[in-house]
Design a protein around this motif. Structure first.
Motif, mmCIF file in Angstrom:
data_model
loop_
_atom_site.group_PDB
_atom_site.id
_atom_site.type_symbol
_atom_site.label_atom_id
_atom_site.label_comp_id
_atom_site.label_asym_id
_atom_site.label_seq_id
_atom_site.Cartn_x
_atom_site.Cartn_y
_atom_site.Cartn_z
ATOM 1 N N GLY A 163 0.786 -1.217 0.000
ATOM 2 C CA GLY A 163 0.000 0.000 0.000
ATOM 3 C C GLY A 163 0.825 1.278 0.000
ATOM 4 O O GLY A 163 0.272 2.375 0.108
ATOM 5 N N ARG A 164 2.127 1.183 -0.143
ATOM 6 C CA ARG A 164 2.992 2.369 -0.143
ATOM 7 C C ARG A 164 2.607 3.290 -1.292
ATOM 8 O O ARG A 164 2.325 2.850 -2.407
ATOM 9 N N ASP A 165 2.595 4.586 -1.020
ATOM 10 C CA ASP A 165 2.278 5.574 -2.040
ATOM 11 C C ASP A 165 3.546 5.901 -2.816
ATOM 12 O O ASP A 165 4.450 6.565 -2.312
ATOM 13 N N LEU A 166 3.602 5.431 -4.057
ATOM 14 C CA LEU A 166 4.772 5.674 -4.898
ATOM 15 C C LEU A 166 4.541 6.800 -5.889
ATOM 16 O O LEU A 166 5.382 7.034 -6.764
ATOM 17 N N GLY A 167 3.446 7.489 -5.740
ATOM 18 C CA GLY A 167 3.160 8.619 -6.610
ATOM 19 C C GLY A 167 3.126 8.210 -8.063
ATOM 20 O O GLY A 167 2.480 7.231 -8.441
ATOM 21 N N GLU A 168 3.869 8.928 -8.877
ATOM 22 C CA GLU A 168 3.925 8.655 -10.309
ATOM 23 C C GLU A 168 5.157 7.843 -10.686
ATOM 24 O O GLU A 168 5.541 7.793 -11.851
ATOM 25 N N SER A 169 5.781 7.193 -9.714
ATOM 26 C CA SER A 169 7.009 6.438 -9.972
ATOM 27 C C SER A 169 6.714 5.015 -10.436
ATOM 28 O O SER A 169 5.876 4.324 -9.854
ATOM 29 N N ALA A 170 7.426 4.604 -11.463
ATOM 30 C CA ALA A 170 7.437 3.188 -11.807
ATOM 31 C C ALA A 170 8.293 2.463 -10.761
ATOM 32 O O ALA A 170 9.109 3.074 -10.069
ATOM 33 N N TRP A 171 8.093 1.167 -10.619
ATOM 34 C CA TRP A 171 8.873 0.402 -9.658
ATOM 35 C C TRP A 171 9.046 -1.012 -10.184
ATOM 36 O O TRP A 171 8.549 -1.355 -11.255
ATOM 37 N N SER A 172 9.782 -1.819 -9.478
ATOM 38 C CA SER A 172 9.977 -3.201 -9.901
ATOM 39 C C SER A 172 9.764 -4.117 -8.706
ATOM 40 O O SER A 172 9.734 -3.676 -7.558
ATOM 41 N N ARG A 173 9.647 -5.405 -8.994
ATOM 42 C CA ARG A 173 9.531 -6.386 -7.918
ATOM 43 C C ARG A 173 10.265 -7.658 -8.316
ATOM 44 O O ARG A 173 10.368 -7.995 -9.491
ATOM 45 N N VAL A 174 10.778 -8.357 -7.301
ATOM 46 C CA VAL A 174 11.529 -9.580 -7.556
ATOM 47 C C VAL A 174 11.289 -10.563 -6.412
ATOM 48 O O VAL A 174 11.099 -10.152 -5.260
ATOM 49 N N GLY A 175 11.277 -11.834 -6.725
ATOM 50 C CA GLY A 175 11.172 -12.872 -5.712
ATOM 51 C C GLY A 175 12.477 -13.649 -5.599
ATOM 52 O O GLY A 175 13.125 -13.928 -6.607
ATOM 53 N N PHE A 176 12.843 -13.977 -4.369
ATOM 54 C CA PHE A 176 14.079 -14.725 -4.137
ATOM 55 C C PHE A 176 13.865 -15.672 -2.972
ATOM 56 O O PHE A 176 13.822 -15.248 -1.821
ATOM 57 N N ASP A 177 13.708 -16.943 -3.291
ATOM 58 C CA ASP A 177 13.538 -17.957 -2.247
ATOM 59 C C ASP A 177 14.892 -18.575 -1.921
ATOM 60 O O ASP A 177 15.583 -19.093 -2.810
ATOM 61 N N ILE A 178 15.273 -18.515 -0.650
ATOM 62 C CA ILE A 178 16.606 -18.894 -0.189
ATOM 63 C C ILE A 178 16.535 -20.243 0.501
ATOM 64 O O ILE A 178 15.656 -20.489 1.335
ATOM 65 N N VAL A 179 17.474 -21.127 0.157
ATOM 66 C CA VAL A 179 17.593 -22.433 0.815
ATOM 67 C C VAL A 179 18.993 -22.518 1.417
ATOM 68 O O VAL A 179 19.990 -22.360 0.714
ATOM 69 N N LEU A 180 19.055 -22.764 2.735
ATOM 70 C CA LEU A 180 20.329 -22.828 3.432
ATOM 71 C C LEU A 180 20.756 -24.281 3.651
ATOM 72 O O LEU A 180 19.958 -25.108 4.075
ATOM 73 N N ALA A 181 22.018 -24.544 3.372
ATOM 74 C CA ALA A 181 22.580 -25.871 3.642
ATOM 75 C C ALA A 181 22.845 -26.026 5.127
ATOM 76 O O ALA A 181 23.051 -25.044 5.844
ATOM 77 N N PRO A 182 22.858 -27.260 5.631
ATOM 78 C CA PRO A 182 23.181 -27.447 7.058
ATOM 79 C C PRO A 182 24.620 -27.051 7.354
ATOM 80 O O PRO A 182 25.498 -27.149 6.490
ATOM 81 N N ALA A 183 24.857 -26.621 8.577
ATOM 82 C CA ALA A 183 26.172 -26.087 8.956
ATOM 83 C C ALA A 183 27.273 -27.105 8.801
ATOM 84 O O ALA A 183 28.404 -26.748 8.440
ATOM 85 N N GLU A 184 27.013 -28.361 9.080
ATOM 86 C CA GLU A 184 28.099 -29.352 9.076
ATOM 87 C C GLU A 184 28.647 -29.623 7.691
ATOM 88 O O GLU A 184 29.665 -30.272 7.526
ATOM 89 N N THR A 185 27.998 -29.115 6.636
ATOM 90 C CA THR A 185 28.525 -29.304 5.283
ATOM 91 C C THR A 185 29.550 -28.240 4.966
ATOM 92 O O THR A 185 30.134 -28.280 3.901
#
Length: 298
Positions: free
Chosen positions: A276-298
């Motif tokens: 709901g942020r008011d960005l006025g007349e500005s174009a914007w972009s969006r991106v998705g990034f799903d992160i998978v972490l390896a276990p520490a012992e590796t």
């Protein structure tokens, strides 16, 4: 090693004798790992010297180059990291120390512009601060290698502004384009940043001179830095890159991985923001990034 076969047997023996003499000087090193490292350095360094038949003038030029790298390095600029990055040594070290593990997110270079004690923002907050650029909504999840969401993962984010500069490259002590936040109970995260743009690594010093002399570009592909840390997991240092960037194949520090190239989808001016942020007349972009972490012992 490809020592010049035109060398006399006496000359080759003399050079090999020196190698063995230097190696044996480390035989009494108490720490086994330090002994391994020092003797490895000696073997490879002498192999290089003998392979290319380094001249004394070239040796002096190399010393002067490394001295210049040291002189320009300070608490705001790390020229040795730039040198490591541009020689691919950083990425090779990362490859060695971050072995593939299932679907774990790939690591890439740390870079010279990380700063400790970045400000905290809440989920949905704005890491840009005063950094100029097109607004970008970033969202995703943090999960472990078994697909379980990780709550409370610390996510450090930092990036350059639209002019290609990080906050530490300005002289006014600003803090912008960097922050940290924590994943939600379901592993999700979200924040505002600026859409990444290409920029050159600092090339006004000895590393830049090396790139110019070898006909290489200092330009980096557009990217956003992440460092993600969670208990029981291997700390991840990575970027995401902008699909379609023409520099993806020629990134000056060899940091691009196909799995890290993401769609930054342009949103026309007037498109409602996710929060709901008011960005006025500005174009914007969006991106998705799903992160998978390896276990520490590796």
């Amino acid at each position: 090693m490809t020592t010049d076969m035109r060398l006399s047997e006496e000359q080759r023996d003399r050079e090999e004798e020196l190698v063995q003499l230097v190696l044996s000087s480390f035989d009494g090193t108490p720490d086994p790992r330090l002994k391994e490292l020092m003797q490895g350095v000696v073997r490879h360094l002498h192999a290089f010297l003998r392979d290319v038949r380094l001249t004394e003038r070239e040796w002096l030029q190399a010393i002067e180059f490394l001295t210049a790298v040291g002189h320009i390095t300070d608490d705001r600029r790390q020229e040795f990291i730039l040198l490591s990055d541009t020689l691919g040594a950083s990425m090779q070290t990362i490859a060695i120390n971050n072995e593939a593990y299932g679907d774990a997110t790939e690591a890439t270079v740390f870079g010279p512009f990380f700063v400790e004690d970045s400000p905290r923002v809440e989920l949905g907050g704005d890491i840009a601060g005063s950094a100029s650029g097109q607004p970008c909504w970033v969202e995703g999840t943090v999960k472990d290698a078994d697909g379980q969401p990780i709550a409370g993962a610390r996510i450090e984010v930092w990036e350059a502004d639209e002019d290609g500069f990080y906050d530490v490259q300005y002289a006014d002590d600003r803090v912008a384009g960097r922050a940290h936040l924590f994943s939600d109970t379901d592993g999700s995260f979200r924040f505002w940043a600026v859409t990444p743009t290409p920029y050159p690594i600092p090339h006004d010093g000895p590393v830049g001179a090396m790139l110019a002399a070898t006909g290489r570009s200092p330009m980096r592909a557009s990217h956003l830095h992440f460092m993600v840390d969670a208990e029981g997991c291997r700390t991840l240092v990575t970027h995401i890159f902008v699909r379609g960037d023409e520099l993806l194949a020629s990134d000056s520090v060899f940091g691009v991985k196909d799995s890290l190239v993401k769609d930054f989808v342009e949103q026309p001016a007037g498109t409602p923001a996710p929060d709901g942020r008011d960005l006025g007349e500005s174009a914007w972009s969006r991106v998705g990034f799903d992160i998978v972490l390896a276990p520490a012992e590796t």
